[in-house]
Motif scaffolding. Structure first.
Motif, PDB file in Angstrom:
ATOM      1  N   ILE A 120     -17.800   2.471 -27.666  1.00  0.00           N
ATOM      2  CA  ILE A 120     -19.029   1.987 -27.254  1.00  0.00           C
ATOM      3  C   ILE A 120     -19.469   1.181 -28.671  1.00  0.00           C
ATOM      4  O   ILE A 120     -19.989   0.185 -28.605  1.00  0.00           O
ATOM      5  N   LEU A 121     -19.077   1.791 -29.711  1.00  0.00           N
ATOM      6  CA  LEU A 121     -19.365   1.029 -30.947  1.00  0.00           C
ATOM      7  C   LEU A 121     -18.812  -0.306 -31.173  1.00  0.00           C
ATOM      8  O   LEU A 121     -19.521  -1.223 -31.708  1.00  0.00           O
ATOM      9  N   ALA A 122     -17.419  -0.181 -30.963  1.00  0.00           N
ATOM     10  CA  ALA A 122     -16.700  -1.608 -31.194  1.00  0.00           C
ATOM     11  C   ALA A 122     -17.285  -2.463 -30.198  1.00  0.00           C
ATOM     12  O   ALA A 122     -17.685  -3.646 -30.439  1.00  0.00           O
ATOM     13  N   PHE A 128     -24.686   6.886 -27.748  1.00  0.00           N
ATOM     14  CA  PHE A 128     -24.607   6.536 -26.289  1.00  0.00           C
ATOM     15  C   PHE A 128     -25.779   5.983 -25.846  1.00  0.00           C
ATOM     16  O   PHE A 128     -25.951   5.151 -24.599  1.00  0.00           O
ATOM     17  N   ASN A 129     -26.904   5.976 -26.255  1.00  0.00           N
ATOM     18  CA  ASN A 129     -27.909   5.127 -26.103  1.00  0.00           C
ATOM     19  C   ASN A 129     -27.741   3.594 -26.201  1.00  0.00           C
ATOM     20  O   ASN A 129     -28.731   2.765 -25.562  1.00  0.00           O
ATOM     21  N   LEU A 130     -26.901   3.207 -26.775  1.00  0.00           N
ATOM     22  CA  LEU A 130     -26.668   1.703 -26.770  1.00  0.00           C
ATOM     23  C   LEU A 130     -26.203   1.018 -25.677  1.00  0.00           C
ATOM     24  O   LEU A 130     -26.322   0.126 -25.338  1.00  0.00           O
ATOM     25  N   ILE A 131     -25.674   2.051 -24.635  1.00  0.00           N
ATOM     26  CA  ILE A 131     -25.373   1.417 -23.432  1.00  0.00           C
ATOM     27  C   ILE A 131     -26.608   0.982 -22.632  1.00  0.00           C
ATOM     28  O   ILE A 131     -26.464   0.305 -21.466  1.00  0.00           O
ATOM     29  N   PHE A 132     -27.679   1.393 -23.188  1.00  0.00           N
ATOM     30  CA  PHE A 132     -28.947   1.002 -22.304  1.00  0.00           C
ATOM     31  C   PHE A 132     -29.359  -0.346 -22.969  1.00  0.00           C
ATOM     32  O   PHE A 132     -30.416  -1.075 -22.297  1.00  0.00           O
ATOM     33  N   VAL A 190     -15.396   2.741 -20.097  1.00  0.00           N
ATOM     34  CA  VAL A 190     -16.753   2.814 -20.706  1.00  0.00           C
ATOM     35  C   VAL A 190     -17.580   1.697 -20.245  1.00  0.00           C
ATOM     36  O   VAL A 190     -19.053   2.133 -19.928  1.00  0.00           O
ATOM     37  N   SER A 191     -17.151   0.546 -20.517  1.00  0.00           N
ATOM     38  CA  SER A 191     -18.118  -0.522 -20.429  1.00  0.00           C
ATOM     39  C   SER A 191     -18.691  -0.956 -19.252  1.00  0.00           C
ATOM     40  O   SER A 191     -19.908  -1.298 -19.322  1.00  0.00           O
TER      41      SER A 191
END
Lengths: 122, 799
Positions: free
Chosen positions: B559-561, B580-584, B597-598
């Protein structure tokens, strides 16, 4: 005094239709949603005629009829089966259980009233 | 007496929808390898009830398909056929089709006839049991359904006797048959076909009859038939012959009977029965007997039956129906050898087998049935009178909303009155005070009742997922067990409706990207079948809906990448939760789908936006390799809260009453300071952390020692803590106004309310406060901001 009819059917729409038609023809109607309910209602008040479906959850129509016939108060009360199955086998079973007749579903309200009037009068 | 059937349509529709939903639920829960007979019976009953109702109310298309469905179900429940996944799929498809037909009748939506046909074909082919262990019973041929098979045949087939025919000396005979077996009928047809053009049709009472156009005489027909049937049971009359001409019948003593064979009225009595005889007026009985007479020429079998069973045949009734076009109430009279009930199916003039043997002669009498089909329920749209027994009424949602708003206002006004009254001299104003307290109770009851109108169980949403998960899992080749918890949790209707889309997205994501394929799961030592759990529960003033899967979990590094690649501001020191909240994040979702993941990111920003728009909150917990939980918490906007108002300095806060265990004023010796935990209070053997609200909210007050104030012992998330406030003000119901809608979200506050004096009080978010109290850095910028802008907030809420 208006005669009372017990209608036993697990289908609400059918029950309503029957109830409405019977009431329109001047009868009092008691409704029950399955055989067990029907038995309880029948015990509460001895009705003048019982109309019962066969295929119901908890207690089916044949069992209900047999149970009713075991009650002293229901020895002389007419019972009709309202059923989609009208095979001779089913009729024989119904008769054996103690039914007085049958009416095949689907039926139209007019016919229902006709049959009921034949059995218990207007 | 005429009864307008359309008045029962709505009830039937509701009932059918319920039955369909129930059937679907049962189907999804069924264990194909070892089905529970009770479940099968229940599914069968559902189909049976729908069929009965549909036929009664004249929705023949629904009756047709449920009939086929019922047949197949019957075979399975009688264990004549083993249940397979194919069956379940077909049943589910049938459910969809029936629902479509239902909607078609109810809302005049489009019905895809092709789809209906497909499903019908599928059920039929399954019904023939090509891969089931069922003996090739020739009688089953009878059930080989034809599309026409389900149309009500009440019209005679159209063999016309033209003038040309007449000049050739051809005559048209109508031959009423007794109850015959399939084979006999077929043989008979073959034989009679030698005489000329023939057609088989079925009478209203389901008895078969033949039309024969021939130059032979009626006697010839009788003699041919006598090879196969008892000739006395035949009723033959010539069609088109002058009325005066007597009908030709096989048995002279019944010669006046031109009436079609035994138009069985579909009911009867066992007439050796003293009950009926005793009750029935004598005239009626006589009349009945008289009515019976013309129908005497019933078939041999029938006469026998009639003798044995003593049931009356009221031929004139049946005929009347036929004339009036009430044919769809045709009674069902199955073939005596038939293994099971066929209601509408038996109306077919011939079976498929028979068709094959006499392909040209058969004319499907379908027109009348078609006409009736188009008649459905347009009339019913004209507000049909509601039956007195109706258990529900339909009301526009805006009316309910208006009601709720008005009641909300009433509650506030009532609180104001109560406050004024309480300030009055109690003895002098006793009557007034009593009346007002009565009003208080009434208002509360009214409010509760009104609020409950809008509340719906989460099941309304949850129930759509088992099917979706099943279909999706099937498509992806995954095994997923779907579990729901707390389906009875009630939520406001508007929220229920708005949560559907986000939740659908999350569930789909979990199946698609969360749960691994069986082989992957096996390789990492998990059960092949993944579990997807959907739960709903009340937590404090919120409703928490969680979607949990035991799949692969989120991969922090990836996710970070990915986020970095998408230009989102990231760094290695972010917490898991932040990562994890980055996926929002909107930037994240634009990415193409990359494995495990993505894919999760697709559309997640939309989910987040929807939920935030509802004043809710989304949170992700995940462990790599163990699964992911996405938690949605929705505030109880519009809801009512039983609250305890407490004072702090000059302000009043409301604490949800259900979270308060007890309140107490501590003695100095009960207070202890524990290293690393701060101030604790000793309550009946337990040491509970004290959360000082004034310190937490940075709120000025005179009372700074717990011994001078009050401690509310709160229990949230299974943890107890003591909230330190100045004073208890009182217990009251408050109408929750959303802070998010009117202002902004503030940590530790779940909403606001308007007090009796018109001032605004904040409702505490107890679980959040408990959590905040346990972290040292609890004073939030947001709240300080809120305090500074209190007057602005006030204006917003009152607006």
């Amino acid at each position: 005094m208006a005669k009372t009819i017990l209608t036993v059917d697990d289908s609400g729409s059918l029950r309503q239709m029957v109830t409405f038609s019977l009431k329109a023809a001047g009868y009092d109607v008691v409704q029950a949603v399955d055989g067990q309910d029907g038995l309880n209602k029948a015990k509460e008040k001895t009705v003048d005629l019982v109309l019962t479906d066969q295929n119901m959850p908890i207690m089916d129509g044949l069992t209900l009829i047999a149970n009713l016939r075991s009650l002293a108060s229901y020895q002389k009360i007419p019972i009709l089966m309202l059923t989609t199955e009208s095979s001779d086998e089913m009729k024989a079973k119904g008769k054996a259980a103690g039914a007085n007749g049958w009416l095949v579903k689907p039926f139209d309200p007019k016919r229902l009233i006709e049959v009921v009037q034949k059995v218990i009068g207007a | 007496m005429t009864v307008d059937m359309s008045q029962f349509y709505e009830v039937f529709f509701d009932e059918a929808e319920e039955l369909l939903a129930e059937a679907e639920r049962l189907l999804l829960g069924i264990d194909v390898a070892d089905p529970d007979i009770e479940q099968l019976n229940a599914i069968f009953r559902a189909a049976h009830s729908i069929k009965g109702g549909a036929a009664t109310f004249g929705f023949m298309d629904m009756a047709e398909i449920t009939h086929v469905l019922e047949n197949l179900l019957d075979k399975i429940r009688k264990q004549e056929m083993a249940l397979t996944n194919e069956h379940v799929d077909a049943f589910l498809a049938a459910k969809d089709v029936i629902k479509m037909q239902l909607d078609g009748h109810r809302h005049a939506t489009e019905v895809n006839a092709e789809q209906v046909g497909d499903v019908s074909m599928m059920l039929k082919s399954l019904s023939e049991g090509k891969d089931a262990a069922i003996p090739a019973d020739p009688l089953l041929e009878q059930f080989k359904p034809e599309p026409e098979a389900f149309k009500v045949a009440e019209q005679k087939p159209v063999i016309e006797l033209t003038d040309a025919d007449k000049s050739k000396g051809l005559k048209l005979y109508d031959v009423g048959l007794p109850e015959v077996t399939e084979r006999d009928l077929s043989n008979l047809k073959d034989e009679l076909a030698l005489l000329g053009e023939i057609a088989v049709y079925q009478r209203q009472n389901n008895a078969f009859a033949l039309m024969v156009k021939t130059d032979s005489s009626a006697d010839d027909i009788i003699s041919i038939c006598s090879f196969i049937l008892d000739p006395d049971a035949l009723v033959i009359h010539e069609v088109g012959a002058s009325d005066a001409a007597p009908a030709v019948t096989a048995s002279p003593e019944t010669s006046q009977a031109a009436a079609p064979v035994g138009d069985d009225p579909g009911y009867g009595f066992f007439d050796d029965d003293p009950i009926i005889a005793a009750i029935e007026p004598v005239e009626n009985l006589a009349e009945a007997k008289a009515a019976q007479a013309p129908t005497a020429p019933v078939s041999g079998d029938k006469v026998k039956v009639a003798e044995e069973m003593g049931y009356g045949l009221f031929g004139k009734d049946g005929q009347e129906k036929q004339e009036e076009g009430y044919g769809f109430f045709a009674p069902f009279k199955p073939h005596p050898d038939a293994p099971k009930a066929q209601m509408i199916g038996d109306e077919t003039p011939v079976t498929a087998a028979a068709l094959a043997s006499a392909p040209t002669a058969v004319i499907a009498p379908a027109n009348a049935a078609d006409d009736r089909r188009t008649q459905p329920r347009r009339e019913a749209d004209k507000a049909a009178p509601q039956s007195a027994e109706s258990s529900s009424i339909r009301v526009g949602i805006e009316k309910v909303d208006q009601l709720i708003n008005l009641v909300g206002e009433l509650v506030i006004t009532q609180a104001m009155i109560e406050q004024r009254v309480n300030a009055l001299e109690p003895v002098e104003n006793e009557a007034l005070i009593n009346s007002v307290s009565q009003l208080t109770r009434n208002t509360r009851d009214l409010q509760e009742s009104v609020m409950s109108i809008r509340m719906m169980p989460m099941d309304f949403v949850f129930s759509r997922f088992p099917r979706m998960v099943r279909d999706l899992a099937g498509k992806l080749g995954k095994k997923v067990e779907f579990v729901t918890i707390g389906a009875a949790t009630e939520l406001d209707k508007s929220l229920i409706e708005r949560i559907v889309d986000p939740l659908t997205h999350l569930v789909r994501n979990s199946v698609d990207h969360g749960i691994e394929k069986p082989e992957v799961r096996r390789s990492v030592g998990k059960a092949e079948s993944g579990t997807l759990t959907l739960s709903a529960s009340h937590k404090g003033g919120s409703i928490v809906i969680e979607v949990t899967d035991d799949g692969g979990g989120l991969n922090r590094e990836r996710i970070l990448a990915k986020a970095a690649a998408n230009g989102l501001p990231v760094n290695e020191s972010m917490t898991d939760s932040e990562v994890f909240n980055l996926i929002f994040a909107p930037g994240f979702s634009t990415a193409e789908v990359v494995t495990d993941v993505s894919g999760r990111g697709v559309g997640m920003d939309v989910v987040k936006r929807n939920i935030t728009a509802m004043g809710g909150n989304v949170d992700i917990r995940s462990a790599l390799g163990y699964g992911t939980t996405i938690s949605i918490s929705l505030p109880l906007t519009l809801a009512i809260l039983d609250g305890m108002s407490v004072s702090l300095g000059k302000s009043v806060y409301v604490v949800p009453l259900n979270l308060i265990v007890e309140t107490l004023q501590p003695r100095a010796e009960d207070l202890k300071t524990v290293t690393g935990e701060g101030l604790m209070v000793h309550v009946r053997g337990e040491y509970l952390p004290i959360i000082a609200l004034h310190a937490l909210f940075n709120h000025p007050t005179e009372i700074t020692s717990p011994t001078d104030g009050v401690l509310l012992i709160l229990e949230a998330d299974g943890k107890k803590s003591a909230l330190f406030v100045d004073r208890l003000v009182g217990q009251q119901q408050v109408v929750i106004k959303s802070l998010e809608t009117n202002f902004k979200r503030i940590p530790g506050v779940s909403g606001a309310t308007i007090m009796g004096d018109g001032s605004v009080a904040l409702i505490l978010d107890v679980p959040a406060i408990t959590q905040m109290g346990q972290t040292t850095n609890y004073v939030t910028g947001g709240l300080a901001f809120a305090n500074q802008n209190y007057s602005t907030l006030d204006k917003h809420i009152n607006a």
